[in-house]
Design a protein around this motif. Structure first.
Motif, mmCIF file in Angstrom:
data_model
loop_
_atom_site.group_PDB
_atom_site.id
_atom_site.type_symbol
_atom_site.label_atom_id
_atom_site.label_comp_id
_atom_site.label_asym_id
_atom_site.label_seq_id
_atom_site.Cartn_x
_atom_site.Cartn_y
_atom_site.Cartn_z
ATOM 1 N N VAL A 1 0.825 -1.222 0.000
ATOM 2 C CA VAL A 1 0.000 0.000 0.000
ATOM 3 C C VAL A 1 0.857 1.270 0.000
ATOM 4 N N ALA A 2 2.181 1.113 0.115
ATOM 5 C CA ALA A 2 3.072 2.278 0.239
ATOM 6 C C ALA A 2 2.883 3.282 -0.884
ATOM 7 N N THR A 3 2.672 2.780 -2.095
ATOM 8 C CA THR A 3 2.621 3.681 -3.253
ATOM 9 C C THR A 3 1.200 4.150 -3.549
ATOM 10 N N ASP A 4 0.281 3.886 -2.605
ATOM 11 C CA ASP A 4 -1.101 4.326 -2.766
ATOM 12 C C ASP A 4 -1.742 3.729 -4.030
ATOM 13 N N PRO A 5 -1.732 2.382 -4.134
ATOM 14 C CA PRO A 5 -2.224 1.735 -5.351
ATOM 15 C C PRO A 5 -3.757 1.738 -5.426
ATOM 16 N N ASP A 6 -4.259 1.419 -6.610
ATOM 17 C CA ASP A 6 -5.704 1.226 -6.792
ATOM 18 C C ASP A 6 -6.060 -0.253 -6.665
#
Ligand code: ADP
Ligand code: MG
Length: 353
Positions: free
Chosen positions: A174-179
């Protein structure tokens, strides 16, 4: 199970990810392995699509194809309106910020001497999202979000239990703020009580961050708990697809019925007497049987099943099945073998049901 299934009065959210007619063949020295054979699936934004099936049915291959970690032999992939088969390597690398994966053993592939700050921070660094002090701060925030603490930030990954390691893997995802996050057997190695905690964490993160999941597991209980919609795979093909709860309550394909009957909690009381125990072994994907791939194991196989492969057909508002038992001549196939350029398959099906 309360969150699964269609939500009355709510419009279906837009489609985030769609795969159509995915095919993957591996050429080995002796064989051609037909690992994935025409799989189509669609994930609405904020929802969870489950993929279930015995080991070897092609689930992990679908996971890797979905993120283009593997190149499909043929098929179409669309992510948020972007044709993934046409993007360049550099564009695909940039898109991975929005599409992440959690494996069964997320830290297994990392150096055991790697510190948590690097394990979780690596995707931030790779995508140029943070560095230095800001990166450490972001990692601390992520650790707290997944139920770990700032005290863990400089520990080594080998110092954590299985459940904690999985939380680190989720923080990294989730670190990269995924969809979209693909979870491939993400809780399969954990004890049941730890499994429940990690599944609840995934559900909470989905609600907080609006994540969509492709959730893969061989364990029906786990998929039932997580998925709004479930696809059942057998030897590289989807044989049944439907609303999660309804599918497990009322499985229609003989293979799904076999899987469900093998889970004691699911077997319907009146069916106990004639419970079918999974029989036989799946055939080899390098030499699949002709006709329906399941026919050698199917208690209801007919002559036709040995010769003709069934296609997915809609048999109820929220159920598609590939089986000659549900194959009236007038039901149109769900996914046309020829891609329909400007209409989504479901809109064409809807008028036919
Ligand atoms: P699952 O995740 O459902 O257990 P997989 O997608 O891992 O299934 O594998 C599907 C089939 O493809 C299996 O028969 C497996 O042995 C085969 N397979 C997977 N990857 C490769 C590969 N790189 N080379 C050859 N065969 C492969
Ligand atoms: Mg697998």
């Amino acid at each position: 199970m309360t969150e699964s299934g269609p939500r009355p009065g709510e419009a279906e959210p837009p489609v985030l990810f769609e795969a159509r007619d995915l095919v993957k063949r591996f050429r080995t020295r002796r064989h051609v392995v037909q690992a994935v054979n025409g799989v189509s699936l669609r994930i609405p934004r904020g929802r969870t699509v489950g993929l279930v099936g015995e080991s070897g049915s092609g689930k992990s291959t679908v996971a890797r194809l979905a993120l283009r970690l593997l190149d499909p032999t043929s098929g179409e992939l669309n992510f948020d309106g972007i044709d993934l088969m046409r993007v360049s390597r550099a564009e695909m690398r940039a898109l991975r910020r929005r599409m992440q994966i959690v494996f069964q053993d997320p830290l297994g592939s990392l150096n055991p001497r790697m510190r948590v700050v690097n394990a979780v921070g690596e995707p931030l660094a790779v995508h140029g999202l943070a560095k230095g002090r800001a990166l450490v701060d972001r990692v601390v925030e992520l650790l707290e979000r997944v139920g770990l603490s700032s005290a863990d930030v400089y520990k080594f990954s080998h110092q954590f239990s299985g459940g904690q390691a999985q939380r680190i893997g989720i923080a990294r995802a989730v670190a990269t703020d995924p969809d979209l996050i693909v979870c491939d057997e993400a809780v399969s190695a954990l004890d049941v009580s730890v499994q429940a905690q990690v599944l609840n964490l995934l559900k909470r993160l989905q609600a907080e961050l609006g994540l969509s999941y492709l959730f893969i597991a061989h364990d029906l209980n786990v998929v039932r708990y997580m998925a709004d919609e479930v696809c059942v795979m057998y030897l590289g093909q989807v044989v049944e697809r439907g609303d999660g709860d309804a599918l497990f309550r009322d499985p229609r394909h003989p293979y799904t019925r076999m899987l469900v009957a093998a889970v004691p909690e699911f077997a319907p009381a009146e069916g106990k007497g004639r419970r079918s125990v999974p029989r036989g072994e799946p055939a080899s994907p390098s030499d699949p049987p002709p006709g329906c791939r399941f026919h050698p194991r199917c208690p209801e196989a007919m002559r036709r099943c040995e010769q003709e492969a069934p296609v997915l057909r809609r048999i109820a508002a929220d159920r598609v099945v590939a089986c000659h038992l549900f194959d009236p001549a007038d039901a149109p196939p769900v996914y046309s073998p020829v891609p329909l350029p400007d209409s989504l398959p479901d809109s064409t099906e809807a008028s036919a049901t």
